[in-house]
Design a protein around this motif. Structure first.
Motif, PDB file in Angstrom:
ATOM      1  N   ALA A 152      -9.077   1.677   2.294  1.00 46.54           N
ATOM      2  CA  ALA A 152     -10.524   1.223   2.115  1.00 46.54           C
ATOM      3  C   ALA A 152     -10.432  -0.238   2.070  1.00 46.54           C
ATOM      4  O   ALA A 152      -9.599  -0.807   1.816  1.00 46.54           O
ATOM      5  CB  ALA A 152     -10.929   1.991   0.885  1.00 46.54           C
ATOM      6  N   GLY A 153     -11.617  -0.826   2.328  1.00 45.01           N
ATOM      7  CA  GLY A 153     -11.727  -2.171   2.285  1.00 45.01           C
ATOM      8  C   GLY A 153     -12.395  -2.676   3.762  1.00 45.01           C
ATOM      9  O   GLY A 153     -12.617  -1.834   4.527  1.00 45.01           O
ATOM     10  N   ASP A 154     -12.995  -3.874   3.730  1.00 40.53           N
ATOM     11  CA  ASP A 154     -13.522  -4.349   5.163  1.00 40.53           C
ATOM     12  C   ASP A 154     -12.436  -4.990   6.027  1.00 40.53           C
ATOM     13  O   ASP A 154     -12.909  -5.477   7.155  1.00 40.53           O
ATOM     14  CB  ASP A 154     -14.736  -5.110   5.067  1.00 40.53           C
ATOM     15  CG  ASP A 154     -14.314  -6.257   4.032  1.00 40.53           C
ATOM     16  OD1 ASP A 154     -13.284  -6.720   4.119  1.00 40.53           O
ATOM     17  OD2 ASP A 154     -15.444  -7.096   3.653  1.00 40.53           O
ATOM     18  N   ASP A 156       2.036  -6.680   4.793  1.00 43.99           N
ATOM     19  CA  ASP A 156       1.133  -6.176   3.834  1.00 43.99           C
ATOM     20  C   ASP A 156       0.472  -4.975   3.952  1.00 43.99           C
ATOM     21  O   ASP A 156      -0.753  -5.038   4.324  1.00 43.99           O
ATOM     22  CB  ASP A 156       0.172  -7.696   3.397  1.00 43.99           C
ATOM     23  CG  ASP A 156      -0.557  -7.490   2.326  1.00 43.99           C
ATOM     24  OD1 ASP A 156      -0.598  -6.574   1.685  1.00 43.99           O
ATOM     25  OD2 ASP A 156      -1.553  -8.511   1.868  1.00 43.99           O
ATOM     26  N   SER A 157       1.040  -3.916   3.733  1.00 41.51           N
ATOM     27  CA  SER A 157       0.366  -2.736   4.244  1.00 41.51           C
ATOM     28  C   SER A 157      -0.565  -2.191   3.454  1.00 41.51           C
ATOM     29  O   SER A 157      -1.403  -1.222   3.514  1.00 41.51           O
ATOM     30  CB  SER A 157       1.733  -1.504   4.078  1.00 41.51           C
ATOM     31  OG  SER A 157       2.706  -2.135   5.151  1.00 41.51           O
ATOM     32  N   HIS A 172      -3.203  -3.983   2.529  1.00 42.17           N
ATOM     33  CA  HIS A 172      -4.441  -4.579   3.039  1.00 42.17           C
ATOM     34  C   HIS A 172      -4.868  -3.890   4.182  1.00 42.17           C
ATOM     35  O   HIS A 172      -4.484  -3.474   5.155  1.00 42.17           O
ATOM     36  CB  HIS A 172      -3.954  -5.925   3.517  1.00 42.17           C
ATOM     37  CG  HIS A 172      -5.201  -6.977   3.563  1.00 42.17           C
ATOM     38  ND1 HIS A 172      -6.213  -6.922   4.326  1.00 42.17           N
ATOM     39  CD2 HIS A 172      -5.716  -8.031   2.653  1.00 42.17           C
ATOM     40  CE1 HIS A 172      -7.203  -7.742   4.208  1.00 42.17           C
ATOM     41  NE2 HIS A 172      -6.906  -8.321   3.206  1.00 42.17           N
ATOM     42  N   ALA A 173      -6.374  -3.823   4.089  1.00 34.60           N
ATOM     43  CA  ALA A 173      -6.813  -2.771   5.174  1.00 34.60           C
ATOM     44  C   ALA A 173      -6.731  -3.326   6.518  1.00 34.60           C
ATOM     45  O   ALA A 173      -6.787  -2.668   7.431  1.00 34.60           O
ATOM     46  CB  ALA A 173      -8.452  -2.598   4.838  1.00 34.60           C
ATOM     47  N   ALA A 174      -6.614  -4.633   6.788  1.00 39.10           N
ATOM     48  CA  ALA A 174      -6.612  -5.405   7.972  1.00 39.10           C
ATOM     49  C   ALA A 174      -5.306  -5.174   8.506  1.00 39.10           C
ATOM     50  O   ALA A 174      -5.036  -4.951   9.910  1.00 39.10           O
ATOM     51  CB  ALA A 174      -6.400  -7.038   7.667  1.00 39.10           C
ATOM     52  N   ILE A 175      -4.427  -4.713   7.663  1.00 37.84           N
ATOM     53  CA  ILE A 175      -2.812  -4.205   8.371  1.00 37.84           C
ATOM     54  C   ILE A 175      -2.970  -2.760   8.506  1.00 37.84           C
ATOM     55  O   ILE A 175      -2.748  -2.154   9.446  1.00 37.84           O
ATOM     56  CB  ILE A 175      -1.655  -4.922   7.673  1.00 37.84           C
ATOM     57  CG1 ILE A 175      -1.624  -6.424   7.276  1.00 37.84           C
ATOM     58  CG2 ILE A 175      -0.508  -4.427   8.135  1.00 37.84           C
ATOM     59  CD1 ILE A 175      -1.480  -7.027   8.656  1.00 37.84           C
ATOM     60  N   ALA A 176      -3.217  -2.106   7.460  1.00 35.35           N
ATOM     61  CA  ALA A 176      -3.056  -0.750   7.148  1.00 35.35           C
ATOM     62  C   ALA A 176      -3.914  -0.074   8.314  1.00 35.35           C
ATOM     63  O   ALA A 176      -3.313   1.331   8.940  1.00 35.35           O
ATOM     64  CB  ALA A 176      -3.389  -0.228   6.028  1.00 35.35           C
ATOM     65  N   ASN A 177      -4.908  -0.619   8.682  1.00 35.12           N
ATOM     66  CA  ASN A 177      -5.857   0.186   9.685  1.00 35.12           C
ATOM     67  C   ASN A 177      -5.701  -0.050  11.221  1.00 35.12           C
ATOM     68  O   ASN A 177      -6.551   0.215  12.085  1.00 35.12           O
ATOM     69  CB  ASN A 177      -7.297   0.023   9.330  1.00 35.12           C
ATOM     70  CG  ASN A 177      -7.646   0.649   7.919  1.00 35.12           C
ATOM     71  OD1 ASN A 177      -6.728   1.728   7.411  1.00 35.12           O
ATOM     72  ND2 ASN A 177      -8.527   0.093   7.126  1.00 35.12           N
ATOM     73  N   LEU A 178      -4.753  -0.965  11.322  1.00 34.64           N
ATOM     74  CA  LEU A 178      -4.515  -1.530  12.782  1.00 34.64           C
ATOM     75  C   LEU A 178      -3.816  -0.335  13.569  1.00 34.64           C
ATOM     76  O   LEU A 178      -3.479   0.809  12.905  1.00 34.64           O
ATOM     77  CB  LEU A 178      -3.348  -2.483  12.911  1.00 34.64           C
ATOM     78  CG  LEU A 178      -3.776  -3.809  12.599  1.00 34.64           C
ATOM     79  CD1 LEU A 178      -2.594  -4.913  12.531  1.00 34.64           C
ATOM     80  CD2 LEU A 178      -4.794  -4.232  13.516  1.00 34.64           C
ATOM     81  N   ASP A 179      -4.122  -0.090  15.116  1.00 32.07           N
ATOM     82  CA  ASP A 179      -3.464   0.910  15.606  1.00 32.07           C
ATOM     83  C   ASP A 179      -2.034   0.800  15.491  1.00 32.07           C
ATOM     84  O   ASP A 179      -1.448  -0.178  15.493  1.00 32.07           O
ATOM     85  CB  ASP A 179      -3.787   0.558  17.103  1.00 32.07           C
ATOM     86  CG  ASP A 179      -2.852   1.287  18.196  1.00 32.07           C
ATOM     87  OD1 ASP A 179      -2.509   2.220  17.794  1.00 32.07           O
ATOM     88  OD2 ASP A 179      -2.764   0.881  19.348  1.00 32.07           O
ATOM     89  N   PRO A 180      -1.240   2.097  15.277  1.00 31.60           N
ATOM     90  CA  PRO A 180       0.084   1.791  14.604  1.00 31.60           C
ATOM     91  C   PRO A 180       1.286   1.445  15.951  1.00 31.60           C
ATOM     92  O   PRO A 180       1.993   0.605  15.497  1.00 31.60           O
ATOM     93  CB  PRO A 180       0.493   3.273  14.555  1.00 31.60           C
ATOM     94  CG  PRO A 180      -0.919   4.086  14.219  1.00 31.60           C
ATOM     95  CD  PRO A 180      -1.903   3.337  14.869  1.00 31.60           C
TER      96      PRO A 180
END
Ligand SMILES: [Zn+2]
Length: 191
Positions: A48-50, A63-64, A66-74
């Motif tokens: 979650a997060g923007d 930094d897994s 952080h939404a900016a990293i975690a929600n990237l296309d794997p």
């Protein structure tokens, strides 16, 4: 299945409630969110997060949380991490200045740019609306500092990573196969 424990039923309810909460927090995902599942469904939102990262700041590729990293296309994240290891060996550290963004955050960036440039046309040279941004689908990443972006412009194709726009040397997408040839970066239309 080991359902005999007397307490197990009582424990299950809060667990389900927690899941519902997490799902609700992710409901801001574009195009219908995590329940999507169609062929053109966006990358599922895992954290979650923007996805916002303050201006002039950057975060680590690792930094897994952080939404900016975690929600990237794997696939994109794996490629950039691999590149980062090779860059590091040559003394260049790849940092992330922007990754996945929620649609709301993307819209906020566009609104800020319009206010800054006092021109929607000029703002759109730099910030796509949510429905066009590859950051919102998790398929784009911005790399800094300049030396790191420069390294990736030169070596990114080894990992399938390409500079997508001629006027944004920091913005990379998976646009070719590993060791393939990147398409010509899209030129900023004159005028
Ligand atoms: Zn970008």
């Amino acid at each position: 299945m080991a359902g005999g424990a007397p307490g197990s039923k009582g424990l299950r309810i809060p667990f389900v409630a927690a899941l519902v909460l997490v799902t609700a927090a992710c409901a801001s995902a574009p195009d219908g969110g995590p329940a999507g599942g169609g062929p053109s469904a966006p990358t599922p939102v895992r954290v979650a997060g923007d996805g916002s990262i303050p201006k002039n700041e950057s975060i680590s590729l690792n930094d897994s949380g952080h939404a900016a990293i975690a929600n990237l296309d794997p696939a994109l994240l794996a490629a950039v991490r691999e590149a980062a290891v090779d860059a590091q060996a040559r003394g260049v550290e790849l940092k992330v200045t922007s990754g996945w963004r929620s649609a709301e955050y993307q819209q906020r960036l566009l609104d800020e740019a319009i206010a800054l440039y006092r021109s929607e046309a000029e703002a759109r040279r730099w910030v796509h609306p949510p429905e066009k941004s590859k950051h919102v689908t998790g398929q784009a990443i911005d790399i800094g500092p300049t030396a790191a972006a420069d390294w990736l412009v030169q070596h990114g194709a080894d990992y399938g990573l390409c500079q997508a726009y001629a006027h944004e040397m920091w913005h990379f997408e998976l646009l070719t196969t590993r060791g393939g040839q990147c398409p010509q970066p899209i030129s900023d239309p004159p005028g």
